[in-house]
Write a protein that holds these residues in place. Structure first.
Motif, PDB file in Angstrom:
ATOM      1  N   LEU A 267     -12.641  -0.778  -9.406  1.00 10.01           N
ATOM      2  CA  LEU A 267     -11.507  -1.294  -8.631  1.00 10.01           C
ATOM      3  C   LEU A 267     -11.915  -1.774  -7.272  1.00 10.01           C
ATOM      4  O   LEU A 267     -12.809  -1.311  -6.656  1.00 10.01           O
ATOM      5  CB  LEU A 267     -10.854   0.065  -8.170  1.00 10.01           C
ATOM      6  CG  LEU A 267     -10.333   0.727  -9.355  1.00 10.01           C
ATOM      7  CD1 LEU A 267      -9.569   2.271  -8.965  1.00 10.01           C
ATOM      8  CD2 LEU A 267      -9.387  -0.082 -10.508  1.00 10.01           C
ATOM      9  N   LEU A 268     -11.823  -2.983  -7.109  1.00  4.26           N
ATOM     10  CA  LEU A 268     -12.235  -3.811  -6.127  1.00  4.26           C
ATOM     11  C   LEU A 268     -11.285  -4.162  -5.080  1.00  4.26           C
ATOM     12  O   LEU A 268     -10.060  -4.766  -5.564  1.00  4.26           O
ATOM     13  CB  LEU A 268     -12.905  -5.115  -6.630  1.00  4.26           C
ATOM     14  CG  LEU A 268     -13.983  -4.654  -7.509  1.00  4.26           C
ATOM     15  CD1 LEU A 268     -14.809  -6.073  -7.784  1.00  4.26           C
ATOM     16  CD2 LEU A 268     -15.091  -3.756  -6.734  1.00  4.26           C
TER      17      LEU A 268
ATOM     18  N   ILE B  55     -11.174  -5.095 -11.419  1.00  2.76           N
ATOM     19  CA  ILE B  55      -9.602  -4.905 -11.309  1.00  2.76           C
ATOM     20  C   ILE B  55      -9.348  -4.919 -10.002  1.00  2.76           C
ATOM     21  O   ILE B  55     -10.030  -4.318  -9.317  1.00  2.76           O
ATOM     22  CB  ILE B  55      -9.094  -3.702 -11.684  1.00  2.76           C
ATOM     23  CG1 ILE B  55      -9.446  -3.512 -13.527  1.00  2.76           C
ATOM     24  CG2 ILE B  55      -7.432  -3.722 -11.782  1.00  2.76           C
ATOM     25  CD1 ILE B  55      -9.153  -2.113 -13.969  1.00  2.76           C
ATOM     26  N   THR B  56      -8.545  -6.202  -9.362  1.00  2.00           N
ATOM     27  CA  THR B  56      -7.871  -5.982  -7.989  1.00  2.00           C
ATOM     28  C   THR B  56      -6.434  -6.145  -8.109  1.00  2.00           C
ATOM     29  O   THR B  56      -5.746  -6.807  -9.018  1.00  2.00           O
ATOM     30  CB  THR B  56      -8.552  -6.957  -7.344  1.00  2.00           C
ATOM     31  OG1 THR B  56      -8.279  -6.699  -5.811  1.00  2.00           O
ATOM     32  CG2 THR B  56      -7.982  -8.476  -7.409  1.00  2.00           C
TER      33      THR B  56
ATOM     34  N   LEU C  54       0.503   2.106  -5.499  1.00  2.00           N
ATOM     35  CA  LEU C  54      -0.292   1.554  -5.887  1.00  2.00           C
ATOM     36  C   LEU C  54      -1.493   2.224  -7.133  1.00  2.00           C
ATOM     37  O   LEU C  54      -1.842   1.493  -7.774  1.00  2.00           O
ATOM     38  CB  LEU C  54      -1.539   1.324  -4.546  1.00  2.00           C
ATOM     39  CG  LEU C  54      -2.966   0.568  -4.588  1.00  2.00           C
ATOM     40  CD1 LEU C  54      -2.716  -0.854  -5.138  1.00  2.00           C
ATOM     41  CD2 LEU C  54      -3.648   0.752  -3.569  1.00  2.00           C
TER      42      LEU C  54
ATOM     43  N   CYS D 209     -14.876   3.067  -7.988  1.00  2.32           N
ATOM     44  CA  CYS D 209     -14.189   2.463  -6.884  1.00  2.32           C
ATOM     45  C   CYS D 209     -15.113   2.938  -5.844  1.00  2.32           C
ATOM     46  O   CYS D 209     -16.103   3.673  -5.571  1.00  2.32           O
ATOM     47  CB  CYS D 209     -12.785   3.161  -6.885  1.00  2.32           C
ATOM     48  SG  CYS D 209     -12.934   4.626  -6.451  1.00  2.32           S
TER      49      CYS D 209
ATOM     50  N   ALA E 244     -11.269   2.158   1.639  1.00  2.00           N
ATOM     51  CA  ALA E 244     -11.217   0.592   1.363  1.00  2.00           C
ATOM     52  C   ALA E 244     -11.396   0.461   3.241  1.00  2.00           C
ATOM     53  O   ALA E 244     -10.920   1.328   4.040  1.00  2.00           O
ATOM     54  CB  ALA E 244      -9.754   0.376   1.158  1.00  2.00           C
TER      55      ALA E 244
ATOM     56  N   THR F 109      -7.672   0.617   4.776  1.00  2.00           N
ATOM     57  CA  THR F 109      -6.709   1.660   5.026  1.00  2.00           C
ATOM     58  C   THR F 109      -7.733   2.594   5.640  1.00  2.00           C
ATOM     59  O   THR F 109      -7.087   3.801   5.984  1.00  2.00           O
ATOM     60  CB  THR F 109      -6.303   2.025   3.582  1.00  2.00           C
ATOM     61  OG1 THR F 109      -7.528   2.446   2.766  1.00  2.00           O
ATOM     62  CG2 THR F 109      -5.707   0.961   2.781  1.00  2.00           C
ATOM     63  N   ASN F 110      -9.128   2.622   5.304  1.00  2.00           N
ATOM     64  CA  ASN F 110      -9.652   3.911   5.492  1.00  2.00           C
ATOM     65  C   ASN F 110      -9.239   5.145   4.920  1.00  2.00           C
ATOM     66  O   ASN F 110      -9.495   6.232   5.592  1.00  2.00           O
ATOM     67  CB  ASN F 110      -9.966   3.866   7.125  1.00  2.00           C
ATOM     68  CG  ASN F 110     -10.580   2.765   7.854  1.00  2.00           C
ATOM     69  OD1 ASN F 110     -10.308   2.335   8.918  1.00  2.00           O
ATOM     70  ND2 ASN F 110     -11.203   1.858   7.237  1.00  2.00           N
ATOM     71  N   ALA F 111      -8.590   5.231   3.728  1.00  2.00           N
ATOM     72  CA  ALA F 111      -7.999   6.291   3.319  1.00  2.00           C
ATOM     73  C   ALA F 111      -8.960   7.305   2.398  1.00  2.00           C
ATOM     74  O   ALA F 111      -9.033   8.310   2.924  1.00  2.00           O
ATOM     75  CB  ALA F 111      -6.760   5.971   2.628  1.00  2.00           C
ATOM     76  N   GLY F 112      -9.267   6.586   1.401  1.00  2.00           N
ATOM     77  CA  GLY F 112     -10.200   7.484   0.245  1.00  2.00           C
ATOM     78  C   GLY F 112      -9.287   8.032  -0.503  1.00  2.00           C
ATOM     79  O   GLY F 112      -9.486   8.996  -1.277  1.00  2.00           O
TER      80      GLY F 112
HETATM   81  N1  LIG Z   1      -5.322  -3.097  -4.029  1.00  2.00           N
HETATM   82  C1  LIG Z   1      -6.437  -2.468  -4.608  1.00  2.00           C
HETATM   83  N2  LIG Z   1      -6.993  -3.366  -5.691  1.00  2.00           N
HETATM   84  C2  LIG Z   1      -8.089  -2.643  -6.419  1.00  2.00           C
HETATM   85  N3  LIG Z   1      -8.666  -1.669  -5.913  1.00  2.00           N
HETATM   86  C3  LIG Z   1      -8.392  -0.828  -4.732  1.00  2.00           C
HETATM   87  C4  LIG Z   1      -7.186  -1.508  -4.144  1.00  2.00           C
HETATM   88  N4  LIG Z   1      -6.875  -0.467  -3.135  1.00  2.00           N
HETATM   89  C5  LIG Z   1      -7.910   0.244  -3.185  1.00  2.00           C
HETATM   90  N5  LIG Z   1      -8.797  -0.030  -4.174  1.00  2.00           N
HETATM   91  C6  LIG Z   1     -10.071   0.838  -4.663  1.00  2.00           C
HETATM   92  O1  LIG Z   1      -9.881   2.238  -4.032  1.00  2.00           O
HETATM   93  C7  LIG Z   1     -10.972   2.449  -3.170  1.00  2.00           C
HETATM   94  C8  LIG Z   1     -10.464   3.130  -1.835  1.00  2.00           C
HETATM   95  O2  LIG Z   1      -9.435   2.797  -1.308  1.00  2.00           O
HETATM   96  P1  LIG Z   1      -8.293   3.735  -0.191  1.00  2.00           P
HETATM   97  O3  LIG Z   1      -7.674   4.678  -0.879  1.00  2.00           O
HETATM   98  O4  LIG Z   1      -7.359   2.564   0.194  1.00  2.00           O
HETATM   99  O5  LIG Z   1      -9.223   3.984   0.902  1.00  2.00           O
HETATM  100  C9  LIG Z   1     -11.331   0.855  -2.689  1.00  2.00           C
HETATM  101  O6  LIG Z   1     -12.548   1.253  -1.935  1.00  2.00           O
HETATM  102  C10 LIG Z   1     -11.158   0.221  -3.739  1.00  2.00           C
HETATM  103  O7  LIG Z   1     -12.418   0.517  -4.814  1.00  2.00           O
END
Ligand SMILES: Nc1ncnc2c1ncn2[C@@H]1O[C@H](COP(=O)(O)O)[C@@H](O)[C@H]1O
Ligand SMILES: Cc1cc2nc3c(=O)[nH]c(=O)nc-3n(C[C@H](O)[C@H](O)[C@H](O)COP(=O)(O)OP(=O)(O)OC[C@H]3O[C@@H](n4cnc5c(N)ncnc54)[C@H](O)[C@@H]3O)c2cc1C
Lengths: 254, 300
Positions: free
Chosen positions: A7-8, A56-57, A94, A112, A116, A119-122
């Motif tokens: 997941l990118l 995948i994005t 999402l 993954c 990100a 978002t810095n969420a995890g």
């Molecule tokens: N829109 C997206 N498309 C693909 N991968 C995602 C997306 N958003 C988040 N990810 C994957 O999920 C990880 C954590 O994202 P997050 O939960 O937003 O911090 C990211 O580092 C990506 O590997």
């Protein structure tokens, strides 16, 4: 080797200045979009394991460029789920889309980033794991073995720990000690010709995810971080004792 | 209604748990595996502490923990600390209920509009959740609720299948306090000249009871443990006092420490960007400033 889905996410380059306009990021001033830094380590981990790798994005059209970059270093399949404005999706919408996309690829191992850069969420890794009924480890900084038994290094409250996990699984990556591979000319040329499958959440059968968007979770906009009032400046080591007394009497932190 | 999940360190309650109580006004605390239950019952304003006992709690598997606690987290809001485990567990709970998770809230109100840093702190997102959601709160963002409570304690027995097996525990590289837990951090950067000078920082850390942090430049170049790196690709810290020594203040470093309550910067270059976030900026070399700091601290 089992097939791996990676997941990118495409994000503003981490050196980019973030300018806000009416509560949103002004994308017109962002000169460079990049793969989110931890996602690069997830991709590298997949590439070093080998086998078929689907990148995948989910995002607007511009994010296809990042899939091409992933192909240039060796991703074999590219899947784009087209959503023009990611801020219309909360974490669970999402993740439902991404979980459905992983199912479509048939991959039993998902890599993954730990979080990100925007978002810095995890949230996404464990969310997707839960929706797929897969095992999950997060913040992995070293991985060995293969899908029959991966051994992953992750943080623990007492330091670090090595854990074993097998497919089906989702692994979220921290920075690893792996050198990131750079594309060569041949890779770049091949990647340009590589087809990107672009579909909508509807095509994945998760259109309700879109209809429900913002039903419970409202994005109310972005603010600039609070500007601190200018600090007090001191010249020379003679002033250190003044600062120490201020830390005690003004700031009350020592 | 909010239910809080206790954060623990080894066999103790983590002090952030009392911060979760004041942030959310939640009055029910769940203690996975029973760790810290009696301390949790002692937090003012808490009416119920529920221990969940089960084999799965002997090691961390977020999916298993979420499943074992599901009978207690199935409605209302669930509040956790934004630590590595807290974030993962929060996302598992949210996904199993098909609701959103809002991570790393630093301000606003968990029941109204929540504030959270995004783009490594370059912007603050405001979000509101009308239905249920799971929320994690960044440590040191709210004051701790006081002691003196006397909550009713109970235990339920519930476990779930574990699919993540711990093979080897690796203790922290040093006995030093972790930067994520510390109330005071002193960090060094390339301006410290060489690894041979690092003990000058450690001496001050010992005087202050502080953790030692580092910029990425020195972690990479001097082979220090990545676990002490502060910044975008290291740890995000939120102490009461952050002292930066010989650190220029690159945007990626600021991303990890700019929300510290008070920042002291020691740098020989008056134009170093670190001074733009410093409450107290000292233009001096560390060679001059650290001995003066040691002396002033010992005179306190
Ligand atoms: N829109 C997206 N498309 C693909 N991968 C995602 C997306 N958003 C988040 N990810 C994957 O999920 C990880 C954590 O994202 P997050 O939960 O937003 O911090 C990211 O580092 C990506 O590997
Ligand atoms: C994707 C990405 C992620 C990154 N993530 C991080 C991260 O997580 N954390 C991080 O820190 N960096 C990170 N960086 C690196 C960051 O950009 C900087 O390169 C790094 O922070 C610089 O470290 P420094 O301040 O120690 O060194 P320098 O920038 O070299 O600064 C040294 C400072 O010391 C001062 N100095 C020199 N001699 C003395 C003396 N005798 N006494 C006092 N002061 C002195 C100088 O004036 C200077 O300001 C990242 C970069 C990228 C591209």
């Amino acid at each position: 080797m089992a097939d791996i889905a990676v997941l990118l996410k495409q994000v503003p380059d981490t050196n980019a200045k973030i300018v806000l306009n009416d509560g949103r990021v002004d994308e017109s001033v962002i000169k460079k979009w990049s793969m989110s830094p931890y996602d690069e380590y997830a991709l590298e981990a997949a590439l070093s394991l080998g086998g078929s790798i689907t990148a995948i994005t989910c995002g607007p059209d511009r994010s296809k460029k990042m899939l091409t970059d992933a192909a240039a270093v060796g991703a074999s399949e590219l899947l784009h789920i087209s959503v023009d404005d990611l801020s219309t999706l909360d974490s669970i919408r999402l993740s439902n889309i991404l979980a459905a996309a992983v199912k479509k690829t048939g991959a039993s191992v998902v890599f993954c980033g730990k979080q990100a850069a925007d978002t810095n969420a995890g949230s996404t890794g464990p969310n997707v794991a839960n929706l797929l009924g897969s095992s999950c480890v997060t913040m992995v900084s070293e991985l060995s073995g293969d899908s029959s038994e991966f051994v992953a290094l992750r943080p623990s409250p007492d330091g670090m720990e090595k854990v074993s996990i097998s497919s089906p699984c989702v692994i979220s990556f921290d920075k690893t000690s792996n050198e990131l591979r750079r594309p060569n000319v041949k890779g770049i040329m091949m990647a340009k010709k590589k087809a990107i499958e672009s579909i909508s959440p509807d095509d994945l059968g998760v259109s309700t995810a879109m209809e429900l968007h913002m039903a419970t979770h409202h994005f109310c906009g972005l603010n600039a971080p609070e500007e601190k009032s200018a600090g007090q400046m001191f010249e020379g080591a003679e002033c250190v004792s003044d600062v120490v007394s201020k830390l005690r009497s003004e700031a009350k932190v020592i | 209604m909010s239910t809080i999940i206790a954060e623990t360190t080894g066999s103790n309650l983590h002090p952030v748990t009392a911060q979760l109580v004041s942030a959310s006004n939640g009055d029910v605390i769940i203690c996975p595996g029973g760790v810290g239950a009696s301390d949790a019952a002692n937090i003012a304003g808490v009416s119920k502490v529920i221990t969940v006992e089960g084999d799965c709690f002997s090691s961390f598997d977020g999916a298993a923990w979420a499943a074992a606690m599901s009978g207690l987290t199935s409605d209302g809001r669930v509040i956790l600390a934004a630590t590595p485990r807290g974030r993962e567990l929060a996302a598992h709970i949210a996904a199993s209920r098909n609701i959103p998770v809002i991570q790393d809230v630093t301000g606003g109100s968990p029941s109204l509009i929540m504030h959270r840093p995004v783009y490594s702190g370059k912007a603050i997102e405001h979000v509101k959740c009308e239905g249920d959601c799971v929320v994690t709160i960044r440590p040191n963002s709210w004051p701790a609720a006081a002691d003196g409570g006397n909550a009713e304690q109970s235990t339920v027995n519930q476990s779930a299948d574990v699919t993540v097996a711990v093979k080897e525990a690796i203790a922290k590289a040093s006995e030093r306090l972790d930067v994520s837990d510390a109330d005071i951090i002193i960090s060094g950067g390339r301006g410290m000249g060489s690894i041979d000078n690092w003990n000058e920082l450690e001496k001050i850390a010992d005087q202050l009871g502080a953790a030692v942090g580092a910029s990425r430049a020195v972690v990479d170049e001097w082979g220090l443990s990545h676990s002490i790196q502060v910044g975008q690709t290291g740890k995000v810290v939120n102490p009461s006092l952050y002292i930066a020594v010989g650190i220029s203040g690159a945007i990626q470093h600021l991303a990890g420490m700019r929300s510290s309550k008070y920042i002291v910067a020691i740098n020989k270059d008056a134009d170093a960007p670190i001074f733009s976030v410093a409450d107290y900026g000292i233009v001096a070399t560390w060679e001059d400033a650290l001995p003066a700091l040691a002396e002033a601290l010992s005179n306190l």
